[in-house]
Design a protein around this motif. Structure first.
Motif, PDB file in Angstrom:
ATOM      1  N   GLU A 182       0.853  -1.186   0.000  1.00  0.00           N
ATOM      2  CA  GLU A 182       0.000   0.000   0.000  1.00  0.00           C
ATOM      3  C   GLU A 182       0.889   1.237   0.000  1.00  0.00           C
ATOM      4  O   GLU A 182       1.855   1.315   0.762  1.00  0.00           O
ATOM      5  CB  GLU A 182      -0.911   0.009   1.225  1.00  0.00           C
ATOM      6  CG  GLU A 182      -1.875  -1.167   1.275  1.00  0.00           C
ATOM      7  CD  GLU A 182      -2.742  -1.157   2.524  1.00  0.00           C
ATOM      8  OE1 GLU A 182      -2.511  -0.283   3.402  1.00  0.00           O
ATOM      9  OE2 GLU A 182      -3.626  -2.022   2.639  1.00  0.00           O
ATOM     10  N   PHE A 183       0.557   2.196  -0.852  1.00  0.00           N
ATOM     11  CA  PHE A 183       1.332   3.425  -0.974  1.00  0.00           C
ATOM     12  C   PHE A 183       0.455   4.616  -0.583  1.00  0.00           C
ATOM     13  O   PHE A 183      -0.756   4.607  -0.778  1.00  0.00           O
ATOM     14  CB  PHE A 183       1.821   3.610  -2.411  1.00  0.00           C
ATOM     15  CG  PHE A 183       2.753   2.537  -2.878  1.00  0.00           C
ATOM     16  CD1 PHE A 183       4.124   2.706  -2.797  1.00  0.00           C
ATOM     17  CD2 PHE A 183       2.259   1.342  -3.392  1.00  0.00           C
ATOM     18  CE1 PHE A 183       4.994   1.712  -3.227  1.00  0.00           C
ATOM     19  CE2 PHE A 183       3.115   0.343  -3.826  1.00  0.00           C
ATOM     20  CZ  PHE A 183       4.489   0.519  -3.743  1.00  0.00           C
ATOM     21  N   ASP A 184       1.082   5.643  -0.023  1.00  0.00           N
ATOM     22  CA  ASP A 184       0.405   6.906   0.275  1.00  0.00           C
ATOM     23  C   ASP A 184       1.360   8.025  -0.121  1.00  0.00           C
ATOM     24  O   ASP A 184       2.374   8.256   0.536  1.00  0.00           O
ATOM     25  CB  ASP A 184       0.053   6.998   1.765  1.00  0.00           C
ATOM     26  CG  ASP A 184      -0.831   8.182   2.097  1.00  0.00           C
ATOM     27  OD1 ASP A 184      -0.900   9.122   1.275  1.00  0.00           O
ATOM     28  OD2 ASP A 184      -1.457   8.182   3.171  1.00  0.00           O
ATOM     29  N   LEU A 185       1.029   8.689  -1.235  1.00  0.00           N
ATOM     30  CA  LEU A 185       1.874   9.751  -1.782  1.00  0.00           C
ATOM     31  C   LEU A 185       1.144  11.067  -1.612  1.00  0.00           C
ATOM     32  O   LEU A 185       0.019  11.222  -2.099  1.00  0.00           O
ATOM     33  CB  LEU A 185       2.150   9.484  -3.257  1.00  0.00           C
ATOM     34  CG  LEU A 185       2.619   8.057  -3.594  1.00  0.00           C
ATOM     35  CD1 LEU A 185       2.729   7.871  -5.102  1.00  0.00           C
ATOM     36  CD2 LEU A 185       3.944   7.739  -2.909  1.00  0.00           C
ATOM     37  N   SER A 186       1.752  12.027  -0.914  1.00  0.00           N
ATOM     38  CA  SER A 186       1.012  13.237  -0.564  1.00  0.00           C
ATOM     39  C   SER A 186       1.882  14.486  -0.613  1.00  0.00           C
ATOM     40  O   SER A 186       3.103  14.434  -0.496  1.00  0.00           O
ATOM     41  CB  SER A 186       0.405  13.098   0.837  1.00  0.00           C
ATOM     42  OG  SER A 186       1.417  12.922   1.822  1.00  0.00           O
TER      43      SER A 186
END
Length: 229
Positions: A98-102
């Motif tokens: 799972e990735f979270d790019l912010s």
């Protein structure tokens, strides 16, 4: 109500309204939480001068994209009395990860005149869960940070384990490097317990190797209670 408090409250209300409007118009997913903590801690250091803090956040998501606003009371050396973080991000999944790019805009209302108190941070998380065990790597980059801090990096690894369906233990180790700012290693360990489906209690020990920098860098036990909606 002070001018600083009025500014912080007005900014938060405007941001919440902006985030909520798309949700109502397009039936997007909406979530949030409010809470209280014995102290406010960010990147391993105390940010509320040992005083309790109150915080809240809202998030609107559409598929893998999201926008959120977080606010907390704070007390920093440059006069800041709160911290507001407005985020846009993307959460894809690939090959079991799972990735979270912010991208995050941080604002510190109440900061004394002449001090740069608004800046951007860019963050990437990669997470993986295997049964009750979870792991996350976080890389956070600031091209031009708060006050005199220029380029800065925060790299943190976290491991967690579900003790039962309502209780999770976790520990994290992070390092901050910065041009013109504090550099240190920080760690924390604690347990989060869901008291109900919406109410959660987190008790955690934070510490750093930077005790010589002052009280904010010393070890502290922090408890927080949050209500999700």
């Amino acid at each position: 109500m002070s001018r600083r408090t009025r500014f912080s409250t007005s900014f938060l209300l405007l941001a919440v309204g902006a985030a909520s409007a798309p949700a109502a118009a397009h039936a997007q997913d909406f979530s949030g939480q409010i809470g209280v903590a014995t102290q406010y801690v960010g990147k391993g250091i105390g940010k509320s001068a040992e005083d309790p803090s109150v915080f809240g956040s809202v998030e609107v998501s559409a598929g893998q994209f999201y926008g959120s606003v977080f606010a907390s009371t704070a007390e920093l050396s440059q006069g800041s009395d709160s911290e507001i973080v407005t985020t846009v991000g993307y959460r894809p999944e690939f090959a079991g990860f799972e990735f979270d790019l912010s991208a995050m805009n941080k604002d510190l209302p109440g900061t004394r005149s002449g001090v740069d108190a608004n800046f951007m941070e860019y963050q990437a998380d990669i997470s993986r869960s295997l049964g009750p065990i979870g792991a996350r790597l976080r890389v956070n980059y600031t091209p031009d940070g708060f006050a005199g801090t220029r380029e800065a990096w925060w790299v943190e690894g976290q491991a967690s384990m579900a003790i039962d369906r309502r209780t999770k233990a976790s520990a994290a180790l992070g390092e901050r490097t910065a041009e013109g700012g504090a550099e240190y290693v920080a760690w924390n360990a604690g347990v989060k317990r869901k008291l109900t489906d919406r109410l959660a209690l987190d008790v955690r020990w934070y510490d750093t190797d930077g005790h010589s920098r002052g009280e904010a860098y010393e070890g502290r036990l922090v408890g927080s209670l949050s209500l999700s909606f």
